[in-house]
Design a protein around this motif. Structure first.
Motif, PDB file in Angstrom:
ATOM      1  N   PHE A   1       0.842  -1.207   0.000  1.00  0.00           N
ATOM      2  CA  PHE A   1       0.000   0.000   0.000  1.00  0.00           C
ATOM      3  C   PHE A   1       0.868   1.246   0.000  1.00  0.00           C
ATOM      4  O   PHE A   1       2.071   1.171   0.266  1.00  0.00           O
ATOM      5  CB  PHE A   1      -0.923  -0.006   1.223  1.00  0.00           C
ATOM      6  CG  PHE A   1      -0.209  -0.065   2.553  1.00  0.00           C
ATOM      7  CD1 PHE A   1       0.264  -1.272   3.056  1.00  0.00           C
ATOM      8  CD2 PHE A   1       0.000   1.084   3.300  1.00  0.00           C
ATOM      9  CE1 PHE A   1       0.922  -1.335   4.277  1.00  0.00           C
ATOM     10  CE2 PHE A   1       0.657   1.032   4.533  1.00  0.00           C
ATOM     11  CZ  PHE A   1       1.116  -0.183   5.013  1.00  0.00           C
TER      12      PHE A   1
ATOM     13  N   ASP B   1       2.008   4.511   1.814  1.00  0.00           N
ATOM     14  CA  ASP B   1       1.941   5.020   3.183  1.00  0.00           C
ATOM     15  C   ASP B   1       1.562   6.504   3.155  1.00  0.00           C
ATOM     16  O   ASP B   1       1.289   7.065   2.094  1.00  0.00           O
ATOM     17  CB  ASP B   1       3.237   4.732   3.954  1.00  0.00           C
ATOM     18  CG  ASP B   1       4.366   5.674   3.588  1.00  0.00           C
ATOM     19  OD1 ASP B   1       4.165   6.552   2.721  1.00  0.00           O
ATOM     20  OD2 ASP B   1       5.446   5.536   4.171  1.00  0.00           O
ATOM     21  N   PHE B   2       1.521   7.141   4.324  1.00  0.00           N
ATOM     22  CA  PHE B   2       1.065   8.530   4.395  1.00  0.00           C
ATOM     23  C   PHE B   2       1.966   9.459   3.584  1.00  0.00           C
ATOM     24  O   PHE B   2       1.542  10.516   3.155  1.00  0.00           O
ATOM     25  CB  PHE B   2       1.013   9.002   5.851  1.00  0.00           C
ATOM     26  CG  PHE B   2      -0.025   8.291   6.671  1.00  0.00           C
ATOM     27  CD1 PHE B   2      -1.327   8.758   6.721  1.00  0.00           C
ATOM     28  CD2 PHE B   2       0.296   7.151   7.400  1.00  0.00           C
ATOM     29  CE1 PHE B   2      -2.289   8.099   7.483  1.00  0.00           C
ATOM     30  CE2 PHE B   2      -0.651   6.494   8.160  1.00  0.00           C
ATOM     31  CZ  PHE B   2      -1.950   6.963   8.202  1.00  0.00           C
ATOM     32  N   GLY B   3       3.228   9.052   3.401  1.00  0.00           N
ATOM     33  CA  GLY B   3       4.158   9.864   2.625  1.00  0.00           C
ATOM     34  C   GLY B   3       4.150   9.489   1.147  1.00  0.00           C
ATOM     35  O   GLY B   3       5.060   9.851   0.411  1.00  0.00           O
TER      36      GLY B   3
ATOM     37  N   ARG C   1       4.731   6.702  -0.306  1.00  0.00           N
ATOM     38  CA  ARG C   1       5.712   5.716  -0.744  1.00  0.00           C
ATOM     39  C   ARG C   1       5.057   4.344  -0.671  1.00  0.00           C
ATOM     40  O   ARG C   1       4.376   4.040   0.312  1.00  0.00           O
ATOM     41  CB  ARG C   1       6.940   5.744   0.177  1.00  0.00           C
ATOM     42  CG  ARG C   1       7.770   7.010   0.048  1.00  0.00           C
ATOM     43  CD  ARG C   1       8.640   7.189   1.267  1.00  0.00           C
ATOM     44  NE  ARG C   1       7.803   7.375   2.447  1.00  0.00           N
ATOM     45  CZ  ARG C   1       7.905   8.401   3.288  1.00  0.00           C
ATOM     46  NH1 ARG C   1       8.811   9.325   3.106  1.00  0.00           N
ATOM     47  NH2 ARG C   1       7.099   8.496   4.336  1.00  0.00           N
TER      48      ARG C   1
END
Lengths: 440, 440
Positions: A65, A67-69, A71
């Motif tokens: 998935f 991520d919040f950044g 990546r």
């Protein structure tokens, strides 16, 4: 609320067995001087899917998935690719390195086959040796683990990727058919003849050639017998991959014999292993009384993967124990035994009961005192924590398999006495409140 | 290739310390009869964000994604919510249940603050007791852990959510301001006065009221002193939440005194805890020499969360050890010591070297023999696995801190002798090849 599909919880009984199992494995790994390291469960998806790592089949099973950044990250599908990433960030290691790692891995498996999507592996690897003695040490160590956990009726099934490749060349399999054919060979022991022929057909291999393949890769048995057969059937002199594979297996057989474990080591040409990164010997392990468990311990040599991470070639070999599969085996065995005999009560356990609310503080005080006195003996000491009456406290102790109950009541102040109840023998006596009888 | 941002690898040295630490914690949890269970690291996002679990702040930090079956799943942010989910699927448990769980959790933290996004927790919980003696046992157990891992200079900081709520009512804080105000109170020890006033201003609390809040929640000290102050300053008779909180703390103080740990227990009204599910007592732990570490062990009572999962109210209380924070503390301490004195070599370790290639098989054979003979002593036994010459083998042994090297060479056949080298004393002698000198 449900647990996530395809994953499982471990009850107290299961975890107790699991801890025993893991400790016994670790004991052997430690004696062999494998040092434990640990890495995060998440890796960048680029790491997990890098050319020369697990390959396309496992990539499709990898939970991943953004991520919040933003990546893309993935849950590791094994402990070997993260090891390569770890070493690429810690390059000033001396050679050889002998490392152990324990932890969970995740694969989006077909749950219909009774497979779990989260499971535990316990790995060892030798980094920086191309010598077959490293593979031999890995297998000898695995042998010592099997002995230490109490499994005797098992066999290591050993093959060599170079040999497989050479035999496929010899049989005239085209480069673009090889992966499909290898996957089919991997299923020789799971599918019947017709199913295998159908699989081969999918990859454009027709019946005559398919039969030739099945014949060639059915070769299995004691190590030196198989070596003789290989020499007889395949062109060692002309086909370099056959030759390299043969020489590696020959050397390995010699070393395994020196370690005295040749009797449990079989060469088996149908062993392939699912991951792309293997380059030499490959290993699997079957327990004879637990065939339905499948492979409980597998691995092999991967001389190129580290190079793709570090930029210079560093040969490696290793093996991975499927802890959860072994656990299932032991739990099934334990349940068989349990059905036969009743559990004994734990005689190293003590419940400090209060006869009434007024004595609950005294009971805690005594618990604190005895915990200190009995620390070395690791005695389980419980006190009341729900405000129940005496008979419910005793019922709880009995359910917990705690054999002894100390009852603190009025005799404590008036006579300096405490009642000691033995829940197994159904006896009781009054003992002095200095409690020397308990801790001396 | 990089490791995922905000996460960390554990080297062999770190893992050795970590294993020691975790085993010492487990030892105490076992003696207190907490049974270990385990759950998957993934839970459905609905479970992790259910009303009355962690709350909105932690929800925003939870790694989550759609799995292949299009169900939203998340990596657990603690071990308590998965416990509630576990119990809701295994409802036929007897009460009280005492459970321990160890494992990794994930939060998308701000990495600038030196926080990690993957870290280990080790939890205990008592399920099914509303009595304060359960909270007291949790704290006494935590106390025994701290002693067992060798930390003496610490204090438990204890507060009560009902009391906080009651005092906020008394100070006239509106319902919709409470969460913001509580978050600010939680920062009393981290921010300076002006920063705190700015925070309060954000939630519509002006200076006079803010000062009143700061004054009220600055109350901290020995348990019975704080109880006296609460009685004096807040309206116990009129404000029910103050009264309930006070009575719980009073009872708890009494029990903690019975366990003899009142000296390390402080009541501190500024302790709030970040997660929404707490309903009664809350605990944190500070190490005096390691203030920068923050809270190494925290928890509290959560009487309602299980009810939202199971449908009937089941009171719970528990505590969680921040294993990685404790580890950092011990590693820092160890490095200080290390700087002072040199490492000794491991005298329970043996390298079986070969003087030349011709003796490598004999060396393996001897290694196999000695492993069996020295199994009980857990002696580390290594053999050569890269085909190096003798001097490089000895160099490797020395780097690995292995004190003794056995050298198998020509004397083995001609004289029945093997050379035993002591790398610490820099001596060597020839011993009989029956090796009785080694294993007897």
């Amino acid at each position: 609320m449900q647990r996530v599909k395809g994953m499982r919880d471990f009850s107290a009984e299961m975890m107790q067995e699991k801890n025993i199992l893991v400790n016994k494995i670790k004991q052997v790994f430690d004696i062999f001087n494998f040092k434990q390291i640990d890495t995060p469960v998440l890796e960048y998806f680029d790491t997990l899917t890098k050319q020369g790592t697990g390959g396309s089949e496992i990539e499709a099973q990898t939970f991943n998935f953004l991520d919040f950044g933003k990546r893309r990250v993935g849950l590791r599908y094994d402990l070997t690719v993260p090891l390569a990433r770890y070493l690429s960030q810690n390059t000033n290691f001396s050679i050889p390195q002998k490392l152990q790692r324990f932890g969970k891995v995740w694969r989006y498996e077909d749950t219909k086959k009774g497979r779990y999507r989260e499971f535990c592996q316990y790995d060892i690897d030798i980094i920086g040796s191309k010598d077959q003695s490293a593979d031999a040490q890995i297998l000898f160590c695995a042998y010592c683990v099997m002995k230490n956990i109490g499994i005797t009726n098992f066999a290591f099934q050993i093959n060599n990727r170079k040999l497989i490749d050479g035999v496929l060349n010899y049989l005239g399999i085209a480069l673009d058919q090889k992966i499909g054919v290898m996957r089919t060979i991997d299923k020789i022991e799971k599918l019947n003849k017709q199913q295998l022929l159908n699989e081969f057909h999918k990859y454009g291999i027709e019946k005559i050639q398919a039969n030739e393949i099945l014949n060639s890769f059915a070769l299995t048995g004691p190590m030196f017998d198989v070596l003789k057969s290989i020499k007889k059937r395949f062109p060692i002199a002309e086909e370099p991959s056959v030759r390299y594979g043969f020489l590696e297996l020959e050397k390995l057989a010699e070393y395994l014999t020196s370690y005295g474990i040749d009797k449990v080591c079989k060469f088996n040409l149908s062993i392939v292993r699912g991951l792309d990164y293997y380059t030499g010997n490959v290993f699997e392990t079957t327990i004879k009384e637990g065939k339905q468990l499948g492979n409980v311990c597998g691995g092999g040599r991967y001389d190129q993967m580290l190079g793709t991470f570090i930029g210079k070639e560093i040969p490696c070999t290793g093996i991975s124990f499927g802890v959860d599969r072994l656990l299932d085996y032991f739990i099934a065995k334990k349940n068989e035994k349990k059905a036969k005999k009743k559990n004994k009560m734990n005689k190293n356990a003590l419940f400090i009961a209060n006869a009434d609310k007024e004595h609950s503080l005294t009971a805690m005080n005594i618990a604190s005192f005895l915990r200190e006195k009995l620390k070395r003996k690791k005695t389980i000491i419980e006190t009341e924590i729900t405000g129940r009456n005496l008979s419910n406290q005793i019922k709880y102790a009995s359910n917990q398999n705690i054999r002894y109950v100390l009852i603190v009541g009025r005799d404590f102040e008036s006579l300096g006495k405490i009642t000691l109840k033995d829940l197994e023998k159904h006896t009781e006596e009054k003992i002095s409140s200095d409690l020397k009888k308990i801790y001396e």
